[in-house]
Design a protein around this motif. Structure first.
Motif, short mmCIF file in Angstrom:
data_model
loop_
_atom_site.label_atom_id
_atom_site.label_comp_id
_atom_site.label_asym_id
_atom_site.label_seq_id
_atom_site.Cartn_x
_atom_site.Cartn_y
_atom_site.Cartn_z
N GLY A 309 0.81 -1.21 0.00
CA GLY A 309 0.00 0.00 0.00
C GLY A 309 0.84 1.26 0.00
O GLY A 309 0.44 2.29 -0.57
N PRO A 314 -2.67 2.68 -2.06
CA PRO A 314 -3.58 1.95 -1.16
C PRO A 314 -4.47 0.93 -1.86
O PRO A 314 -4.82 -0.09 -1.27
CB PRO A 314 -4.40 3.07 -0.52
CG PRO A 314 -4.26 4.24 -1.44
CD PRO A 314 -2.90 4.13 -2.03
N LEU A 338 -5.43 1.22 5.27
CA LEU A 338 -5.39 1.32 3.81
C LEU A 338 -6.57 2.11 3.27
O LEU A 338 -6.43 2.88 2.31
CB LEU A 338 -5.34 -0.08 3.20
CG LEU A 338 -4.03 -0.85 3.44
CD1 LEU A 338 -4.16 -2.30 3.00
CD2 LEU A 338 -2.86 -0.18 2.72
N ARG A 341 -5.75 5.69 3.77
CA ARG A 341 -4.80 6.14 2.75
C ARG A 341 -5.51 6.36 1.41
O ARG A 341 -5.09 7.21 0.62
CB ARG A 341 -3.69 5.10 2.57
CG ARG A 341 -2.81 4.92 3.78
CD ARG A 341 -1.55 5.78 3.69
NE ARG A 341 -0.67 5.28 2.67
CZ ARG A 341 -0.29 5.95 1.57
NH1 ARG A 341 -0.76 7.15 1.34
NH2 ARG A 341 0.54 5.42 0.69
#
Length: 387
Positions: A309, A314, A338, A341
């Motif tokens: 990621g 991500p 994630l 992000r």
């Protein structure tokens, strides 16, 4: 009562009893009885030679227990062999006890529990709390482990791989738990590295030094966890990092890669970055690929998803995460990270809250709860800014 002194003397007293002929389980029981006696007596009158006092009392406790045994002849031999009172030998048998506790027939969790109890000086309650199991369950686990190693000769060469695993898990317990065992694990791994020429032993030592170097920055003044990306790198111990890197490079030069060397290489790449945004995530993913090949561990693949990621974005990290079982520990927390992000704050906040409920300890639960609250506040600010 100097509890630290008692804890430091326990391994050598236990080793002396075993060398005199006591089996491990009986010796450990006798030492525990002697410690109870010390707690009762020492506050009134501490002996001049605390170690010698413990050895004498523990040996007598062992003999008292032996007298009730059916083996009368062996009992009489042990009584005749009792040495005269005097100063105890100043030897450090802790690492030998690790080899005994890390008997190949024990599971890693049982070996660690036995080591923490017999060598680390933790109570059964403390170990149970560390493993998040009832005290009675942990007491049964330790009892089974003691029965397994009963009769094993003290001078028998143990399994190095199991000892490394136990040292690694004890280090992790000391790194994150209430009782600090990390420095002791490093000390013993240094001893092992001096005694055994093996690249994985050096890989483990390098890994411990690199992780321990970040310890001062891992928590805020209020005790809350500080994620790696947010840590003040000026607080990292540069001497430990430099030593760990040198040890790792020498181990890797042997061209006998193992999992601890691969983990240390990942830790070294984090340590090499002067700021989080300068981390070489592409190379970290490559090392995680090596580590996954060596271990086939789903936890390694979970950590690899985080690295993917960071290296490839991500969405790529979420795709790697989708290949894993969502029942893995910290899977939900990784998914939350994630999604954050990826700027999906609603999903991330929900997942952080779910992950907090599954957290293995209070510090991690509080951290994840704060993450959820932070994202919910950020979403609210965005909504207010749009109106």
């Amino acid at each position: 009562m100097n509890e630290a002194l008692l804890r430091s003397l326990t391994p050598s007293v236990l080793a002396i009893l075993v060398r005199r002929g006591a089996d491990f389980a009986a010796a450990e029981d006798a030492v525990q009885d002697a410690l109870v006696e010390a707690v009762r007596v020492w506050p009134v009158e501490q002996p001049r030679d605390p170690k010698g006092w413990l050895v004498t009392v523990a040996w007598r406790k062992f003999l008292d227990a032996t007298r009730s045994d059916a083996a009368r002849r062996r009992r009489e031999d042990l009584v005749d062999e009792e040495p005269a009172p005097g100063p105890a030998p100043a030897t450090d048998d802790t690492l030998q006890l690790y080899f005994l506790c890390a008997h190949p027939s024990l599971t890693p969790s049982s070996a660690v529990a036995l080591t923490l109890r017999a060598v680390g000086g933790l109570t059964t309650r403390q170990i149970a709390q560390a493993y998040l199991v009832p005290e009675a369950t942990m007491a049964q686990r330790i009892s089974r482990a003691k029965r397994t190693v009963s009769g094993v000769r003290f001078d028998r060469h143990g399994d190095v791989a199991t000892v490394l695993r136990v040292l690694y898990l004890v280090f992790n317990e000391g790194y994150s738990g209430d009782v600090d065992l990390a420095a002791e694990a490093i000390r013993l791994t240094r001893q092992l590295a001096a005694a055994i020429d093996h690249p994985e032993v050096r890989g483990l030592l390098a890994l411990m030094l690199l992780h321990h170097a970040r310890r001062a920055a891992r928590t805020a003044p209020d005790g809350s966890l500080v994620p790696l990306a947010d840590q003040d790198r000026a607080r990292w111990d540069t001497e430990s990092i430099a030593e760990g890197v040198v040890i790792l490079q020498a181990a890797l030069a042997r061209d006998r890669l193992g999992e601890f060397q691969a983990q240390a290489a990942i830790a070294a790449l984090h340590a090499d970055a002067s700021a989080a945004e300068e981390t070489d995530w592409v190379q970290i993913v490559e090392w995680y690929d090596e580590l996954a090949r060596l271990t086939d561990s789903p936890v390694v693949r979970l950590n690899r998803a985080v690295a993917v990621g960071e290296a490839d974005g991500p969405r790529a990290g979420l795709a790697a995460l989708a290949e894993l079982n969502d029942s893995l520990p910290r899977h939900t927390a990784v998914a939350a990270h994630l999604h954050e992000r990826a700027d999906d704050l609603a999903t991330a906040a929900r997942l952080y809250a779910e992950a907090a409920k599954k957290a293995p300890n209070l510090a991690e639960r509080d951290h994840l709860t704060r993450q959820a609250a932070r994202l919910n506040a950020s979403r609210l600010n965005r909504l207010e800014g749009d109106t």
